[in-house]
Design a protein around this motif. Structure first.
Motif, PDB file in Angstrom:
ATOM      1  N   TRP A  13      -9.448 -50.191 -27.707  1.00 61.15           N
ATOM      2  CA  TRP A  13     -10.160 -49.624 -26.573  1.00 61.15           C
ATOM      3  C   TRP A  13     -11.115 -50.672 -26.021  1.00 61.15           C
ATOM      4  N   ILE A  14     -11.319 -50.622 -24.707  1.00 58.16           N
ATOM      5  CA  ILE A  14     -12.201 -51.577 -24.049  1.00 58.16           C
ATOM      6  C   ILE A  14     -13.283 -50.806 -23.303  1.00 58.16           C
ATOM      7  N   ALA A  15     -14.434 -51.449 -23.172  1.00 55.68           N
ATOM      8  CA  ALA A  15     -15.621 -50.748 -22.678  1.00 55.68           C
ATOM      9  C   ALA A  15     -15.444 -50.192 -21.279  1.00 55.68           C
ATOM     10  N   SER A  16     -14.605 -50.813 -20.469  1.00 54.50           N
ATOM     11  CA  SER A  16     -14.419 -50.373 -19.086  1.00 54.50           C
ATOM     12  C   SER A  16     -13.459 -49.197 -18.956  1.00 54.50           C
ATOM     13  N   ARG A  17     -12.729 -48.860 -20.042  1.00 56.10           N
ATOM     14  CA  ARG A  17     -11.750 -47.767 -20.001  1.00 56.10           C
ATOM     15  C   ARG A  17     -11.876 -46.960 -21.290  1.00 56.10           C
ATOM     16  N   ASP A  18     -13.059 -46.421 -21.498  1.00 52.14           N
ATOM     17  CA  ASP A  18     -13.370 -45.827 -22.800  1.00 52.14           C
ATOM     18  C   ASP A  18     -12.672 -44.504 -23.064  1.00 52.14           C
ATOM     19  N   GLU A  19     -11.933 -43.996 -22.088  1.00 51.92           N
ATOM     20  CA  GLU A  19     -11.191 -42.751 -22.300  1.00 51.92           C
ATOM     21  C   GLU A  19      -9.762 -43.008 -22.778  1.00 51.92           C
ATOM     22  N   GLN A  20      -9.294 -44.245 -22.670  1.00 48.74           N
ATOM     23  CA  GLN A  20      -7.883 -44.540 -22.880  1.00 48.74           C
ATOM     24  C   GLN A  20      -7.598 -45.158 -24.252  1.00 48.74           C
TER      25      GLN A  20
END
Length: 393
Positions: A282-289
């Motif tokens: 997971w990456i901070a800019s897409r924390d839902e994915q």
């Protein structure tokens, strides 16, 4: 008698993609599947399981990881064969090998059970992009094989060549990523290594099942001739990944990756000895994915796999009822206080030397404490990855 198809090929050649597509279009074929992953982290098994076409509960899926079925997991592989051999509900078995698996130990074990199994097809996948970039479309592969012969040693080039030589069918994958002028020399190289195999091109696993199942193309006699030298005194470590300086390291950390630094790490800092990395990030800019990370040689990609429960609980669209929120809270009990169920789990496969260099760099590209505070505050991050990612079905 149960017919067997083996899906072989070096690391990242597209075996899992091919298998998942095959399963989606083979509901009536009474298939059993054995999936093998050399690393401790079970990635391929999870991906096949997520399609729900074969399951452990139905007795149609077996996942063996943390070792190759031609080496450390050979005994477990034999036990599965023995337990399935008298089943009337299985007509076909597909075996997806790890990239470090040598063909002969598998062929040998199946041939010992010839009253119950018939090895019908041995399919080896070749990543066209990696083959061209790493081996000069075959030229450097032959040079390395000649050098190894002179020095009486073996390397992963021997393993790659022998995966090709034992095949009854060769699938050249990722041809859309290479220049068409580079393909003829690659195909000529494959013809020299294995003039007996059928050769097909496969893009995104789009191959008719008739080219994989029920082909009757495999020749046990030819395989025995290829293996003759080993039976007369070849190394006992033939099926061991360690014999080819291949190993794996698992990276596990709940902190998010910084999207820009992760991009730069895999674009600029990826050593030649890192053959494969895969897992869930997971990456901070897409924390839902929940993102599926997939790297093979110089090819790198992210795909949308699912959504984190911690993100769903926030119910940004306002669609969850109270009972669904309560269920999510129950499932998150015991998870990380700040990140919930978000977790980076990657397995990195390559030489020991390159892994020792790469793993500390991977950890250094996680978000710092200050950046995590920014994430909590909802501050945006520089994100060079494609805005819309392909979703895995």
């Amino acid at each position: 008698m149960i017919k067997i198809t083996i899906l072989s090929g070096f690391l990242g050649s597209g075996k899992t993609t091919l298998l998942r597509r095959l399963l989606r279009h083979a509901d009536d074929l009474k298939l059993g599947v054995i999936v093998n992953d050399m690393a401790e982290l079970e990635v391929d098994g999870d991906l096949v399981r997520s399609g729900q076409h074969v399951t452990e509960e139905q007795g149609t899926l077996a996942s063996l990881y943390s070792g190759s079925i031609s080496g450390d997991q050979r005994r477990a592989f034999c036990e599965i064969l023995d337990s399935w051999q008298t089943r009337d509900d299985l007509k076909q078995v597909v075996i997806e090998t790890s990239g470090s698996t040598h063909p002969w130990p598998l062929i040998e074990e199946i041939s010992r059970r010839h009253d119950h199994y018939q090895l019908d097809s041995f399919v080896t996948l070749i990543d066209a992009k990696a083959f061209i970039e790493d081996y000069g479309a075959g030229k450097r592969l032959f040079e390395k094989l000649i050098q190894n012969e002179q020095e009486q040693r073996r390397s992963m080039e021997n393993l790659l060549a022998e995966q090709i030589q034992f095949a009854s069918t060769l699938l050249v994958t990722k041809t859309d990523r290479v220049h068409p002028d580079d393909l003829p020399f690659l195909l000529k190289c494959l013809e020299v290594l294995n003039p007996h195999a059928d050769v097909h091109a496969a893009s995104y696993g789009q191959v008719p099942s008739s080219r994989l199942l029920g082909t009757g193309k495999f020749s046990l006699e030819r395989s025995r001739l290829l293996a003759r030298n080993w039976r007369e005194g070849a190394p006992e470590t033939l099926g061991s990944s360690a014999a080819y300086d291949l190993g794996s390291t698992v990276f596990c950390d709940p902190r998010p990756f910084h999207p820009r630094r992760l991009w730069r790490l895999f674009r600029e800092r990826l050593g030649l000895g890192i053959h494969r990395s895969k897992g869930f990030v997971w990456i901070a800019s897409r924390d839902e994915q929940v993102l599926l990370w997939n790297q093979a040689a110089a090819g790198i990609g992210l795909e949308l796999l699912a959504y984190w429960k911690a993100a769903l609980l926030k119910d940004p669209l306002g669609k969850l009822v109270a009972e669904e929120k309560a269920m999510l809270r129950e499932q998150l009990v015991g998870s990380h206080l700040l990140f919930g169920d978000r977790l980076n789990e990657l397995t990195v496969i390559g030489t020991l030397r390159d892994r020792e260099v790469f793993m500390p760099e991977l950890e250094a590209f996680l978000c710092t404490s200050e950046e995590i505070a920014r994430w909590q505050a909802g501050v945006s991050f520089d994100d060079p990855w494609p805005k819309k990612l392909k979703q895995i079905s």
